[in-house]
Design an enzyme around this catalytic site. Structure first.
Site, short mmCIF file in Angstrom:
data_model
loop_
_atom_site.label_atom_id
_atom_site.label_comp_id
_atom_site.label_asym_id
_atom_site.label_seq_id
_atom_site.Cartn_x
_atom_site.Cartn_y
_atom_site.Cartn_z
N LYS A 64 0.83 -1.21 0.00
CA LYS A 64 0.00 0.00 0.00
C LYS A 64 0.86 1.26 0.00
N GLY A 81 -0.54 -14.05 -13.32
CA GLY A 81 -1.66 -14.05 -12.37
C GLY A 81 -2.31 -12.68 -12.30
N ALA A 82 -3.58 -12.60 -12.75
CA ALA A 82 -4.32 -11.33 -12.64
C ALA A 82 -5.20 -11.37 -11.40
N VAL A 136 -5.23 -10.53 -6.97
CA VAL A 136 -5.09 -9.30 -6.19
C VAL A 136 -3.67 -8.75 -6.27
N ILE A 137 -2.68 -9.62 -6.06
CA ILE A 137 -1.29 -9.14 -6.05
C ILE A 137 -0.87 -8.69 -7.45
N ARG A 165 -1.24 -18.05 -2.83
CA ARG A 165 -0.40 -18.37 -1.68
C ARG A 165 -0.88 -19.70 -1.09
N ASP A 185 -4.13 -17.17 7.73
CA ASP A 185 -3.92 -17.75 6.40
C ASP A 185 -3.70 -19.26 6.44
N ALA A 213 -5.69 -10.23 6.03
CA ALA A 213 -5.19 -9.89 7.36
C ALA A 213 -6.33 -9.71 8.36
N HIS A 226 -23.01 15.62 3.50
CA HIS A 226 -22.87 16.11 2.13
C HIS A 226 -21.79 17.17 2.07
P1 FAD Z 1 1.45 -14.17 8.30
O1 FAD Z 1 1.27 -12.72 8.18
O2 FAD Z 1 2.00 -14.90 7.13
O3 FAD Z 1 2.37 -14.41 9.58
C1 FAD Z 1 2.79 -15.67 9.95
C2 FAD Z 1 3.94 -15.51 10.90
O4 FAD Z 1 4.27 -16.79 11.43
C3 FAD Z 1 5.22 -15.01 10.23
O5 FAD Z 1 5.70 -13.89 10.92
C4 FAD Z 1 6.17 -16.18 10.30
O6 FAD Z 1 7.52 -15.77 10.51
C5 FAD Z 1 5.66 -16.93 11.51
N1 FAD Z 1 5.97 -18.36 11.51
C6 FAD Z 1 5.68 -19.28 10.55
N2 FAD Z 1 6.07 -20.50 10.94
C7 FAD Z 1 6.63 -20.35 12.16
C8 FAD Z 1 7.22 -21.25 13.08
N3 FAD Z 1 7.28 -22.56 12.84
N4 FAD Z 1 7.72 -20.74 14.23
C9 FAD Z 1 7.65 -19.42 14.49
N5 FAD Z 1 7.09 -18.54 13.67
C10 FAD Z 1 6.58 -18.99 12.52
N6 FAD Z 1 -4.30 -8.82 3.18
C11 FAD Z 1 -5.20 -7.85 3.44
O7 FAD Z 1 -6.14 -8.07 4.21
N7 FAD Z 1 -5.07 -6.62 2.87
C12 FAD Z 1 -4.07 -6.32 2.03
O8 FAD Z 1 -3.99 -5.21 1.53
C13 FAD Z 1 -3.12 -7.32 1.73
N8 FAD Z 1 -2.09 -7.08 0.90
C14 FAD Z 1 -1.17 -8.06 0.67
C15 FAD Z 1 -0.13 -7.78 -0.22
C16 FAD Z 1 0.82 -8.74 -0.49
C17 FAD Z 1 1.95 -8.43 -1.43
C18 FAD Z 1 0.73 -10.00 0.15
C19 FAD Z 1 1.79 -11.05 -0.10
C20 FAD Z 1 -0.29 -10.30 1.02
C21 FAD Z 1 -1.27 -9.32 1.28
N9 FAD Z 1 -2.35 -9.56 2.12
C22 FAD Z 1 -3.27 -8.58 2.35
C23 FAD Z 1 -2.52 -10.86 2.78
C24 FAD Z 1 -2.03 -10.75 4.23
O9 FAD Z 1 -0.68 -10.35 4.25
C25 FAD Z 1 -2.22 -12.08 4.92
O10 FAD Z 1 -3.58 -12.47 4.82
C26 FAD Z 1 -1.85 -11.97 6.39
O11 FAD Z 1 -0.53 -11.54 6.57
C27 FAD Z 1 -2.04 -13.33 7.08
O12 FAD Z 1 -1.77 -13.19 8.42
P2 FAD Z 1 -1.28 -14.41 9.33
O13 FAD Z 1 -1.00 -13.82 10.66
O14 FAD Z 1 -2.22 -15.51 9.20
O15 FAD Z 1 0.08 -14.91 8.66
P1 NAD Z 2 -4.98 -14.72 -6.13
O1 NAD Z 2 -5.58 -16.01 -5.81
O2 NAD Z 2 -5.68 -13.46 -5.80
O3 NAD Z 2 -4.69 -14.63 -7.70
C1 NAD Z 2 -3.90 -15.56 -8.37
C2 NAD Z 2 -4.25 -15.51 -9.84
O4 NAD Z 2 -3.30 -16.28 -10.55
C3 NAD Z 2 -5.62 -16.11 -10.13
O5 NAD Z 2 -6.34 -15.24 -10.95
C4 NAD Z 2 -5.29 -17.42 -10.82
O6 NAD Z 2 -6.26 -17.82 -11.76
C5 NAD Z 2 -3.98 -17.08 -11.50
N1 NAD Z 2 -3.13 -18.23 -11.79
C6 NAD Z 2 -2.93 -19.34 -11.05
N2 NAD Z 2 -2.06 -20.16 -11.66
C7 NAD Z 2 -1.68 -19.55 -12.81
C8 NAD Z 2 -0.80 -19.90 -13.86
N3 NAD Z 2 -0.11 -21.04 -13.84
N4 NAD Z 2 -0.65 -19.04 -14.90
C9 NAD Z 2 -1.35 -17.87 -14.92
N5 NAD Z 2 -2.21 -17.50 -13.95
C10 NAD Z 2 -2.36 -18.33 -12.91
O7 NAD Z 2 -3.52 -14.77 -5.47
P2 NAD Z 2 -2.42 -13.64 -5.28
O8 NAD Z 2 -2.72 -12.46 -6.12
O9 NAD Z 2 -1.11 -14.33 -5.41
O10 NAD Z 2 -2.63 -13.24 -3.78
C11 NAD Z 2 -2.50 -14.23 -2.74
C12 NAD Z 2 -3.39 -13.92 -1.59
O11 NAD Z 2 -2.96 -12.76 -0.91
C13 NAD Z 2 -4.80 -13.70 -2.03
O12 NAD Z 2 -5.58 -14.78 -1.62
C14 NAD Z 2 -5.26 -12.48 -1.34
O13 NAD Z 2 -6.32 -12.76 -0.48
C15 NAD Z 2 -4.07 -12.00 -0.52
N6 NAD Z 2 -3.86 -10.59 -0.87
C16 NAD Z 2 -4.82 -9.69 -0.53
C17 NAD Z 2 -4.68 -8.38 -0.90
C18 NAD Z 2 -5.75 -7.41 -0.53
O14 NAD Z 2 -6.55 -7.72 0.33
N7 NAD Z 2 -5.81 -6.24 -1.15
C19 NAD Z 2 -3.57 -7.95 -1.60
C20 NAD Z 2 -2.62 -8.89 -1.95
C21 NAD Z 2 -2.77 -10.22 -1.57
#
Ligand code: FAD
Ligand code: NAD
Length: 480
Positions: free
Chosen positions: A58, A188-189, A191-192, A279, A319, A327, A451
């Protein structure tokens, strides 16, 4: 000697750290273990979200949006600036600073709440015993009366697209480019792909997104997905649907990607390639064979609606369990679990989890889509209000998109709200509150909105359900 805790939380991502703080607030003797180390080799809390997810993405989305506005939107409103440049290393340094501030903030909150934090990798043994391999290599053993697993997720990788140096990267790599790639490929089209593709497109990359599915954003309401696709195309994002990846090969500092679509086999050369195809839950080296925790067929830790695993006293959240990988979903699960441990009876309302895609326009929704309701045979009314009819949107020179409200035809209860437009990541919370309180469209219609605000578009969408929106000309109004 083994230290004993009321609650041990494995993982300090958003799910785990929320659970830890709430548990400590409730007076439970709480420990939290996390193994994350940042680029400086130091422990960093906040998991994927704070380190390589929500927050850094973000930060880059906001910076790149400001840059794009300054380049393409300011002149329209009478601001003329010449020679606008993006200092990418500075943008990245600021992003790292935001991340550092927030991860340190979580460390401070855990400490202030009296949570015992262990920096290292945890393994769950039978009897809720946890073996921690600390970062200095020593091993510590602790036991929890209750254990909450919150180990999150990691990116999926596929054989035709193995990560390579800084040329083929996952989302984490894409948050760290120090220069703007001339040609950027995104696999992949989802969210990311859309969010990070937008960042680099705004900064000047020619972006091609290769998506395996034939349909764009199938999880969103079809009308919203159609509008979003139109806007992304206008911006220059080249999204190719039905593109099945067959291979990738490094060619010097570039990568050649092969894929096939309805027209046959194709190749493209990119300077960088982001692989963002989903993921997967992360449980590596976490579960001893006799710990009693089961995984489902997709590798998620198996839990019921209350996040209870098959092992007595062990819960899992975020997750690493079923449901959307968001999150806020994990945060609410974390709070629910520890409050239930403390004897309270909260529930997570999985019907009211908001989804947001932080592109421009933003996309946000809660509840059911029109296509889901149709498939279920539900009868409903729709109220739709275009942002172009919003005074505030016009004032802000940002009139793309609409708000669509779907209400049950018989009861008028809101079944889903879908938004595409500027700032809808903020507006969606109003929709979530309405649905959480089981509002009818009429409830929203009878509510007073300030408004001029963009929120008024939600009010008008609610009015439109019964044909009474004020700022759209409806030829056939229902009498009421
Ligand atoms: P995580 O955030 O993955 O945290 C897991 C933690 O567990 C880590 O710190 C890891 O080090 C620790 N861990 C793992 N195994 C062990 C172990 N054996 N011992 C000790 N520690 C361990 N979600 C949104 O809602 N809004 C967004 O805008 C958004 N944007 C995103 C953008 C990107 C690029 C990505 C990749 C993800 C995004 N997400 C977003 C998804 C969001 O980041 C995840 O849904 C969220 O972080 C999941 O939270 P969690 O606590 O379940 O796991
Ligand atoms: P995603 O599931 O949103 O999108 C993955 C895309 O890749 C899908 O459209 C899928 O059809 C496509 N795909 C899969 N295999 C493929 C292949 N072999 N070739 C071409 N396309 C393929 O997953 P992501 O964008 O990687 O994000 C992972 C997770 O992180 C999401 O589940 C999302 O919830 C979370 N996330 C959330 C936010 C947010 O809340 N704004 C932002 C980033 C990530």
């Amino acid at each position: 000697m083994t230290d004993q805790f009321d609650v041990v939380i494995i993982g300090a991502g958003p799910a785990g750290y929320h659970a830890a703080i709430r548990a400590a607030q409730l007076g439970l003797n709480t420990a939290c273990i996390d193994k994350w180390v940042n680029k400086q080799g130091k422990p960093a809390y906040g998991g994927t979200c704070l380190n390589v997810g929500c927050i850094p993405s973000k930060t880059l989305l906001d910076a790149s949006h400001k840059f794009a506005e300054a380049n393409h939107g300011f002149a329209d409103i009478g601001i003329n600036i010449k020679g606008i440049e993006m200092d990418v290393p500075k943008m990245m340094a600021r992003k790292d600073e935001v991340v550092a501030n927030l991860t340190k903030g979580v460390a401070g909150l855990l400490k202030a709440n009296g949570v015992a934090v262990f920096d290292g990798a945890a393994k769950l043994n039978a009897g809720r015993n946890i073996e921690i391999t600390l970062h200095d290599g020593s091993v510590k053993s602790i036991t929890g009366e209750h254990v909450v697993i919150a180990t999150g997720s990691v990116p999926v990788s596929i054989p035709p697209c193995q990560l390579a140096e800084d040329i083929i990267v996952d989302s984490s790599g894409a948050l760290d480019f120090q220069t703007v790639p001339e040609r950027l490929g995104v696999v992949g089209a989802g969210v990311i792909g859309l969010e990070l593709g937008s960042v680099w497109q705004r900064l000047g990359s020619e972006v091609v997104v290769l998506e395996a599915l034939e349909e764009f954003l199938p999880m969103a309401d079809k009308q919203v997905a159609k509008e979003a696709a139109k806007q992304f195309k206008k911006q220059g994002l080249d999204i190719r649907l039905g593109a099945r990846l067959t291979g990738s090969e490094l060619k010097g500092q570039k990568v050649e990607v092969s894929y096939s679509d309805a027209e046959g086999d194709k190749t493209e050369i990119f300077d960088r390639l982001i692989v963002a195809i989903g993921r997967r839950p992360y449980t590596e080296n976490l579960l001893a064979a006799d710990c009693g925790v089961d995984l489902d067929e997709r590798g998620f830790i198996y839990v019921n609606d209350l996040c209870v695993t098959n092992a007595p006293g062990v819960y899992a959240i975020g997750d690493v369990v079923r449901g959307p990988m968001l999150a806020h979903k994990g945060m609410e699960e974390g709070v629910m679990v520890v409050e239930r441990i403390a004897g309270k009876k909260p529930l997570v309302n999985y019907d009211c989890v908001p989804a947001v895609i932080y592109t421009h326009p933003e996309i946000a929704w809660v509840g059911k889509t029109e296509q889901e309701l149709k498939a279920a045979g539900d009868v409903f009314n729709i109220g739709l209000f275009p942002m172009v009819a919003s005074g505030r949107a016009m004032a802000a020179n940002d009139t793309v998109g609409f708000i669509k409200l779907i209400a049950d035809a018989e009861t008028d209860r809101i079944l889903g709200i879908h938004m595409v437009g500027a700032h809808v990541s903020e507006l969606i919370s109003e929709a979530v509150i309405a649905m959480e309180f089981a509002s009818s469209a009429e409830d929203l219609a009878l509510t007073m909105f300030a408004h001029p605000t963009l929120s008024e578009a939600l009010h008008e969408a609610a009015l439109a359900v019964s044909g009474h929106a004020i700022h759209i000309a409806t030829r056939k109004r229902k009498k009421k």
